[in-house]
Design a protein around this motif. Sequence first.
Motif: not given
Length: 119
Positions: A71-89
């Motif tokens: 996702s992107r925050d257009y007001t702050k020039d930020l891009v996010y990567l929300q990562m759930n259910d993370l796996k060892p791989e």
Amino acid sequence: QVLLQESGGGWVQPGGSLTLSCAFSGRTFSITQMGWFRQPPGKEREFVADIVCRGGGTSYVESVKGRFTISRDYTKDLVYLQMNDLKPEDTAKYYCAAKRAGAVSFHIWGQGTQVTVSS
């Protein structure tokens, strides 16, 4: 010139969550697409997800669909990567990337942030 800086990496147990952030600065008006890539230990760097800056369309590698969200925050020039259910791989160094209008591929890179998933 555009500069990218990732943050938010770390260690997490399998099934856990992390959110990566990418702050971009400089001639940001020229950027048309932002993305996340990762490089697992001993392997090539691979595409994870990307987002179109105008319009917000997204795409993901099959292995993270349903678990990761870009996702992107257009007001702050930020891009996010929300990562759930993370796996060892998912263990890898994660890189933020950007593409200017007319570029064939991503050509602006951050320094990367390490994500380690283990028990």
